[in-house]
Design an enzyme around this catalytic site. Structure first.
Site, short mmCIF file in Angstrom:
data_model
loop_
_atom_site.label_atom_id
_atom_site.label_comp_id
_atom_site.label_asym_id
_atom_site.label_seq_id
_atom_site.Cartn_x
_atom_site.Cartn_y
_atom_site.Cartn_z
N LYS A 158 48.46 40.76 45.10
CA LYS A 158 47.91 41.79 44.20
C LYS A 158 46.48 42.17 44.62
O LYS A 158 46.10 43.34 44.57
CB LYS A 158 47.96 41.29 42.76
CG LYS A 158 47.29 42.20 41.74
CD LYS A 158 47.99 43.54 41.55
CE LYS A 158 47.22 44.42 40.57
NZ LYS A 158 47.81 45.74 40.40
N SER A 171 46.72 40.37 36.27
CA SER A 171 46.14 40.26 37.63
C SER A 171 44.89 39.40 37.52
O SER A 171 43.89 39.82 36.93
CB SER A 171 45.71 41.64 38.14
OG SER A 171 46.75 42.55 38.04
N LYS A 190 36.92 44.08 37.99
CA LYS A 190 37.38 42.68 37.85
C LYS A 190 38.21 42.27 39.06
O LYS A 190 37.98 41.21 39.66
CB LYS A 190 38.21 42.61 36.54
CG LYS A 190 38.90 41.32 36.23
CD LYS A 190 40.35 41.28 36.62
CE LYS A 190 41.22 42.33 35.98
NZ LYS A 190 42.63 42.25 36.35
P1 NAD Z 1 44.57 46.14 28.32
O1 NAD Z 1 43.16 45.77 28.18
O2 NAD Z 1 45.02 47.52 27.93
O3 NAD Z 1 45.53 45.10 27.53
C1 NAD Z 1 45.32 43.73 27.48
C2 NAD Z 1 45.74 43.22 26.10
O4 NAD Z 1 45.59 41.79 26.08
C3 NAD Z 1 44.84 43.74 24.97
O5 NAD Z 1 45.64 44.43 24.02
C4 NAD Z 1 44.18 42.50 24.38
O6 NAD Z 1 44.00 42.57 22.97
C5 NAD Z 1 45.17 41.41 24.76
N1 NAD Z 1 44.59 40.07 24.83
C6 NAD Z 1 43.46 39.69 25.48
N2 NAD Z 1 43.27 38.36 25.35
C7 NAD Z 1 44.31 37.89 24.62
C8 NAD Z 1 44.68 36.60 24.16
N3 NAD Z 1 43.95 35.51 24.44
N4 NAD Z 1 45.81 36.49 23.42
C9 NAD Z 1 46.56 37.58 23.13
N5 NAD Z 1 46.27 38.83 23.55
C10 NAD Z 1 45.15 38.98 24.28
O7 NAD Z 1 44.95 45.87 29.85
P2 NAD Z 1 46.15 46.49 30.71
O8 NAD Z 1 45.72 47.75 31.34
O9 NAD Z 1 47.42 46.44 29.91
O10 NAD Z 1 46.20 45.41 31.90
C11 NAD Z 1 46.72 44.09 31.71
C12 NAD Z 1 46.73 43.39 33.06
O11 NAD Z 1 47.54 44.15 33.98
C13 NAD Z 1 45.33 43.29 33.71
O12 NAD Z 1 45.22 42.09 34.40
C14 NAD Z 1 45.32 44.48 34.67
O13 NAD Z 1 44.42 44.27 35.75
C15 NAD Z 1 46.77 44.52 35.11
N6 NAD Z 1 47.25 45.83 35.57
C16 NAD Z 1 46.93 46.97 34.89
C17 NAD Z 1 47.37 48.20 35.37
C18 NAD Z 1 47.03 49.50 34.66
O14 NAD Z 1 47.26 50.57 35.26
N7 NAD Z 1 46.49 49.46 33.45
C19 NAD Z 1 48.17 48.27 36.51
C20 NAD Z 1 48.52 47.09 37.15
C21 NAD Z 1 48.05 45.87 36.67
#
Ligand code: NAD
Length: 296
Positions: free
Chosen positions: A172, A96, A240
């Site tokens: 979103k 997102s 964010k």
């Molecule tokens: P998170 O922080 O748990 O996971 C993100 C992962 O990305 C981490 O493991 C990190 O090491 C990795 N990462 C970051 N930069 C990187 C790079 N340059 N190369 C490779 N890996 C990299 O986050 P999440 O909760 O899984 O959320 C991911 C996305 O989904 C976000 O944009 C969030 O807003 C969205 N989202 C999350 C939820 C939720 O409930 N957690 C729900 C809907 C949408």
């Protein structure tokens, strides 16, 4: 179809596992989450050694990282996707991020012969595990059609929101505004009724089936009453999203009164050590003022 998966956090790890379960050949990588990478490899994924390595082994790469700078870094940094992409590689960014930045990244990708679609999700970790996410896509319809079947493995609803890159991220943002304001409304209402001496369980029982009821109330109010603020969706990630919504709204000249109020609540929570709590912890903002706790 060879699939790459980058970003194995709360959401990416179960989404990647669902692709493996559905029989896709997946090469996975995460810059930091070594245990998550071990986990998906134990489920059948090929271990990627960098984002570039994933790209070199894939026809389509899915990214699921926190925010716009992380997507840009995953694609264009040294060792990034663009470094070793096959001609005509497709990227589906499911993170997102800010819609304008999503559009710019897609334009920069196009200069290198890489196609991009934004496909952020809603539903959180439980729906990522079940493969029942809502997926909002922006970008050329032909690319959407090419990957609908793949996206259906991770989602129960897959909608093409517009031909313009960033359209999925705009939808979103709408989702995140409504969720944030709804949680804050629940926090305010349940604080009020607790202070007035009414059992919150009775409030929940009485109103959840009426007009005030919502998916948000069903998911988040039980967490509030159980004092369970384990994420879920972290306050910091929601800040964010609301910052991206405020930037977008300010650019367009749309009043963002409710969004900015909840953003301030979340910012206060972040400053008071709650950034990694679930967003249902907005309740604690009210509790700090009222001195009254909501619980069963
Ligand atoms: P998170 O922080 O748990 O996971 C993100 C992962 O990305 C981490 O493991 C990190 O090491 C990795 N990462 C970051 N930069 C990187 C790079 N340059 N190369 C490779 N890996 C990299 O986050 P999440 O909760 O899984 O959320 C991911 C996305 O989904 C976000 O944009 C969030 O807003 C969205 N989202 C999350 C939820 C939720 O409930 N957690 C729900 C809907 C949408």
């Amino acid at each position: 179809m060879k699939v790459g998966f980058i970003g194995l956090g709360i959401m990416g790890r179960p989404m990647c596992k669902n692709l493996l379960k559905a029989g896709y050949e997946v090469t996975a990588y995460d810059l930091y989450a070594a245990a998550a990478l071990d986990d998906v490899v134990s489920c059948g994924a090929v271990r990627g050694t960098s984002n570039a390595d994933v790209a070199s082994k894939s026809d389509v790469v899915i990214t699921m990282v926190p925010n716009s700078p992380n997507v840009r870094a995953a694609v264009f940094d040294k060792g990034g996707i663009a470094e070793d992409a096959k001609e005509g590689l497709d990227i589906i960014d499911m993170s997102s991020i800010a819609p304008l930045e999503s559009k710019k990244i897609a334009e920069d990708c196009a200069k290198q012969g890489i196609n991009m679609m934004d496909a952020p999700v809603s539903g959180g970790e439980p729906k990522a595990i079940d493969g029942t996410l809502s997926i909002m896509c922006g970008g050329p319809k032909a690319m959407f059609d090419k990957y609908t079947e793949l996206l259906n493995v991770m989602g129960a609803s897959v909608v093409h929101c517009g031909d313009v890159n960033g359209a999925g991220n705009t939808v979103k943002l709408a989702n995140q505004i409504i969720v944030a304001v709804n949680i804050a409304a629940c926090a305010e209402a349940y604080s009020l009724s607790t202070m007035a001496g009414v059992d919150p369980e009775k409030v929940f029982e009485a109103i959840r089936g009426g007009l005030a009821g919502s998916t948000v109330m069903d998911a988040k109010v039980p967490m509030m009453m159980d004092r369970n603020f384990k994420p879920g969706f972290r306050i910091d990630l929601h800040i964010k999203d609301l910052n991206n919504a405020l930037d977008t709204g300010h650019g367009l000249g749309t009043p963002m009164l409710l969004t900015s109020a909840v953003q301030e609540m979340m910012q206060w929570l972040h400053n008071n050590g709650e950034g990694s709590s679930d967003h249902s912890a907005i309740l604690k903002f009210y509790e700090n003022i009222t001195g009254t706790e909501v619980h069963r």
